[in-house]
Design an enzyme around this catalytic site. Structure first.
Site, PDB file in Angstrom:
ATOM      1  N   LYS A  55      42.359  30.823 -25.341  1.00 59.81           N
ATOM      2  CA  LYS A  55      41.185  30.661 -26.215  1.00 59.81           C
ATOM      3  C   LYS A  55      40.620  32.027 -26.593  1.00 59.81           C
ATOM      4  CE  LYS A  55      39.954  26.109 -24.488  1.00 59.81           C
ATOM      5  NZ  LYS A  55      39.256  25.346 -23.452  1.00 59.81           N
ATOM      6  N   GLN A  99      34.631  25.084 -19.263  1.00 58.97           N
ATOM      7  CA  GLN A  99      35.973  24.547 -19.046  1.00 58.97           C
ATOM      8  C   GLN A  99      35.943  23.456 -17.964  1.00 58.97           C
ATOM      9  OE1 GLN A  99      38.860  25.603 -20.782  1.00 58.97           O
ATOM     10  NE2 GLN A  99      39.797  23.867 -19.727  1.00 58.97           N
ATOM     11  N   ASP A 122      32.705  22.011 -28.014  1.00 60.39           N
ATOM     12  CA  ASP A 122      33.565  20.928 -27.514  1.00 60.39           C
ATOM     13  C   ASP A 122      33.180  19.578 -28.142  1.00 60.39           C
ATOM     14  OD1 ASP A 122      35.619  21.695 -25.871  1.00 60.39           O
ATOM     15  OD2 ASP A 122      34.454  21.607 -24.011  1.00 60.39           O
TER      16      ASP A 122
END
Ligand code: NAP
Length: 296
Positions: A55, A99, A122
């Site tokens: 990422k 995460q 997200d």
């Protein structure tokens, strides 16, 4: 019948990343803004470390600023919430994610609820979930589901209207949001799961099948309507012929003999997730600054 066309997720993701990079450059030269994307990693799960590194690389390659916050596996929920509060307040950070999975002492629902919905790249905050589910729109959309829809559209001439879509799996991360996105594309959507009766017959109704189950090669070729488009979200590690390899939720070899188009694993949905993440960071930056980005 000829073999299915392989939907090249890697190439489609690269093209999306290039478009995001071009708009990021536009934002910089026209408004002096550089989007910032942060990732918070708690603990040392090896798979999560790989994702976080990838990422970061993709963020920088798009011309954005990348930040990584690492906390030990022993971190408390209060410590993580303090980092989230700091990121919510940081003007250099337009978007961030925590995460998953998190160590068991931390409640993921409280963590997701603490993220500023405007920075929730997200798309997991309930405000963004509600915007998607209600059709109001304007929120940030979960990355893997959005990637699935882009791939489906690439195979079906950009118009999914009227398509019978069967989603296998109803998780909050993939199954439910992909179902809402497909509904917004005017598909007729069936969401199936572990309690679905006669799953094979349900799947066989699909012109478009999105498999997000987490069971290696569960969906066989004879479950698939001839010519259907198959999007395989599954990432399952198996041992085969003494080697470890990744396979999807679809039995690729039998499915490709029946389907019209199919995503491979790896190289299908996987690369789309990060591409959609950096797109979300760009969108978040533009929205926070009330800037309309140029269209493709
Ligand atoms: P999950 O939270 O475990 O959800 C799995 C879903 O599949 C559940 O809704 C479950 O039904 C359903 N299911 C399980 N066994 C079934 C069966 N035998 N028949 C029908 N449905 C069944 O998994 P997830 O987070 O959605 O992930 C799904 C897969 O996608 C995993 O392999 C994951 O690694 C992969 N994934 C890939 C990406 C990517 O970037 N490519 C991103 C996220 C996830 P119930 O609800 O009834 O239990």
């Amino acid at each position: 019948m000829t073999e299915a066309r392989i939907i090249d997720g890697k190439a489609i993701a690269e093209s999306l990343r290039a478009r995001v990079a071009a708009k990021t450059a536009w934002l910089k030269s026209n408004h002096g803004l550089t989007p910032g994307l942060a990732v918070v990693l708690v603990g040392e799960d090896p798979a999560s470390q790989v994702y976080v590194r990838n990422k970061g690389l993709a963020t920088e390659a798009a011309g954005m600023r990348s930040f990584t916050h690492r906390l030990p596996a022993t971190a408390t929920e209060a410590e993580l919430l303090a980092v989230i509060a700091q990121l919510n307040a940081d003007p250099a950070v337009n978007g961030f994610l925590v995460q998953m999975p998190l160590p068991k002492q931390i409640n993921p629902d409280r963590v997701i609820a603490a993220v500023d919905p405007a920075k929730d790249v997200d798309g997991f905050h309930l405000l963004n979930v509600g915007r998607l589910a209600s059709g109001v729109g304007g929120g940030l959309v979960p990355c893997t589901p959005r990637g699935c829809v882009i791939l489906a559209k690439s195979a079906l001439g950009n118009d999914l209207s009227g398509c019978n879509a069967v989603v296998i799996g109803r998780s909050n991360i993939v199954g439910k949001p992909v179902a809402h996105l497909l509904l917004a594309e005017n598909c007729t959507v069936t969401v199936s799961h572990s309690r679905t009766r006669d799953l094979t017959s349900v799947v066989r109704q699909g012109d478009l099948i999105v498999a997000a189950v987490g069971r290696a090669r569960m969906v066989k070729g004879d479950w698939i309507k001839p010519g259907a488009t198959v999007i395989d979200v599954g990432i399952n590690r198996i041992e085969e012929n003494g080697k470890s390899r990744l396979v999807g939720d679809v039995d690729f070899e039998s499915a490709r003999a029946v389907a019209g188009a199919i995503t491979p694993v790896p190289g299908g949905v996987g690369p789309m997730t990060i591409a959609c993440l950096i797109e979300n960071a760009l969108t978040a930056c533009a929205t926070q600054n009330r800037i309309t980005l140029p269209t493709d």
